[in-house]
Design a protein around this motif. Sequence first.
Motif, PDB file in Angstrom:
ATOM      1  N   PHE A  83       2.500   2.196  -3.347  1.00 50.77           N
ATOM      2  CA  PHE A  83       1.592   2.975  -4.175  1.00 50.77           C
ATOM      3  C   PHE A  83       1.122   4.220  -3.709  1.00 50.77           C
ATOM      4  O   PHE A  83      -0.335   4.437  -3.905  1.00 50.77           O
ATOM      5  N   SER A  84       1.643   4.718  -2.749  1.00 52.69           N
ATOM      6  CA  SER A  84       1.246   5.829  -2.055  1.00 52.69           C
ATOM      7  C   SER A  84       2.208   7.035  -2.218  1.00 52.69           C
ATOM      8  O   SER A  84       2.365   7.759  -0.937  1.00 52.69           O
ATOM      9  N   ARG A 132      -4.876   8.067  -5.836  1.00 54.63           N
ATOM     10  CA  ARG A 132      -5.845   7.400  -4.763  1.00 54.63           C
ATOM     11  C   ARG A 132      -6.301   6.167  -5.168  1.00 54.63           C
ATOM     12  O   ARG A 132      -6.252   5.223  -4.286  1.00 54.63           O
ATOM     13  N   VAL A 188       0.756  -1.172  -0.026  1.00 56.81           N
ATOM     14  CA  VAL A 188       0.203   0.076  -0.112  1.00 56.81           C
ATOM     15  C   VAL A 188       0.991   1.068   0.126  1.00 56.81           C
ATOM     16  O   VAL A 188       0.637   2.212  -0.608  1.00 56.81           O
ATOM     17  N   LEU A 189       1.770   1.329   0.838  1.00 59.27           N
ATOM     18  CA  LEU A 189       2.767   2.553   1.015  1.00 59.27           C
ATOM     19  C   LEU A 189       3.511   2.642  -0.355  1.00 59.27           C
ATOM     20  O   LEU A 189       4.003   3.889  -0.881  1.00 59.27           O
ATOM     21  N   TYR A 200      -4.988   3.883  -6.964  1.00 59.91           N
ATOM     22  CA  TYR A 200      -3.997   2.788  -6.810  1.00 59.91           C
ATOM     23  C   TYR A 200      -3.805   2.514  -5.248  1.00 59.91           C
ATOM     24  O   TYR A 200      -3.633   1.282  -4.864  1.00 59.91           O
ATOM     25  N   THR A 201      -3.955   3.470  -4.469  1.00 59.00           N
ATOM     26  CA  THR A 201      -3.667   3.171  -2.880  1.00 59.00           C
ATOM     27  C   THR A 201      -4.812   2.272  -2.334  1.00 59.00           C
ATOM     28  O   THR A 201      -4.361   1.224  -1.811  1.00 59.00           O
TER      29      THR A 201
END
Length: 450
Positions: A92-93, A174, A89-90, A176-177
């Motif tokens: 893609f953030s 957003r 997650v991180l 992607y996240t």
Amino acid sequence: MRSPRAGYAAADGAATLIWTVVGGYLVVYYTDVAGLPAAAVGTLFLLVRMFDAIVDPVIGVVIDRTRTRWGRSRPYFLWASVPFATLAVLTFSVPDWSESGRLAWAYVTYLLLSVLYSLATIPVVSILAALTADDRERVRLSSLRTAGNLVTSVAAGAAILPLVAMLGGGDDGRGYTLAMFLLGSVSVVLFLFAFATLRERAAGDRRLRVAEVRTVMRGNLPLKIMIGGGLLINAASVTRVASTVYFCRDYLGREDLVPVLALFPVLMIVGLVLARPVAQRIGKRNALVVALIVQAIGFALPIPFGQHVGPVLAGTALASAALGLLISVEYAVLADIVDYTDWRYGVRAAGVIASLAAFSAKAGSALGGAALGWLLAAGGYRSGAEQQPAAALNAIRFCFYGLPVIVWLLVAVLLAAYKVDQQLARIRADLAAREVVADVESETRFTTRP
């Protein structure tokens, strides 16, 4: 008695669910969403993956030295699952910072994600030799592992762009996240299922000594062939997969084909079904050679037809079917090399051998991702441009089908030197005899203890 088959399939599927998105969309995310220069992304992929690849043999030694009531490999499915999903997650953030700040975030998160990927997936390879000693069951388990890989990779590849669009779009990242949060949650569930259902055979109390790692690697030609071939294949494969978006959008003018091509790996089921009978009939090495040649033909098929979509679809279908055979047999071969190394050098090093396979995958991925970024930059690729320069289109075509054809045929030639298939009967008999002697000696020590 519980069957390990579903759990083994789930273990690989858990990691693949996330890594499919990383391999196929992270370059696009970095260049088109995070706004990082293509050349910088290429360098990032090379440095991070090469550093991470160096760590993999260390992880292998740690696994071979691990002793828990759950076994050596199995505990890592539990320990690595949540951190791995969190880092996905991180990754893609990327925050809206300066270019140097965004690049730093990308380096740190991608590096940690890659290390956790190793902690989660090296045990998938190392545990196979501990699940069963039966040669046919190893191929069957490898096929089911590939099936788990197939289901999750197809699901992730087909779902990621629609999920991104549904959850807010990709312009600000957003979507992607949130999409990675959903995929990461499913990944954790699959890892926990694998941990709950798999059981390792007793492997004794002996811990691998660090000095023995050199013994495992020195002069071990079958291992060197598989690691070298794996490095080349992973490099070309990552270059091809990561160039798919560019190929469909910028060369074919058909971005809508990206999710369609993501569905084609379902045809790997053909190779999965054929893996066991083909490997039994012609041997594992020859099965690998057949799979490589068929894939190369599939990759080459679209070359003479320019921008016609039909040959691209047909070639992808053929290559996907052969990929099922390739992957299924490949991991059974690595389990054979664990036995060969034990027989030849007296060292049982499933974790080290699995980590070297992971090293080849990581190093190959680093080279493949870097090559794509560098070739795009050399061709003058312009992010967001409606029309790319001819040199950029040539680079995209080479990444999509030229490089894979060359590499697959080269690896097929290298496999001519792999001879373990002819020795397997003797290896298994000698190892079984050693186990009997060890059991007798252990019993003698116990009964004669004062």
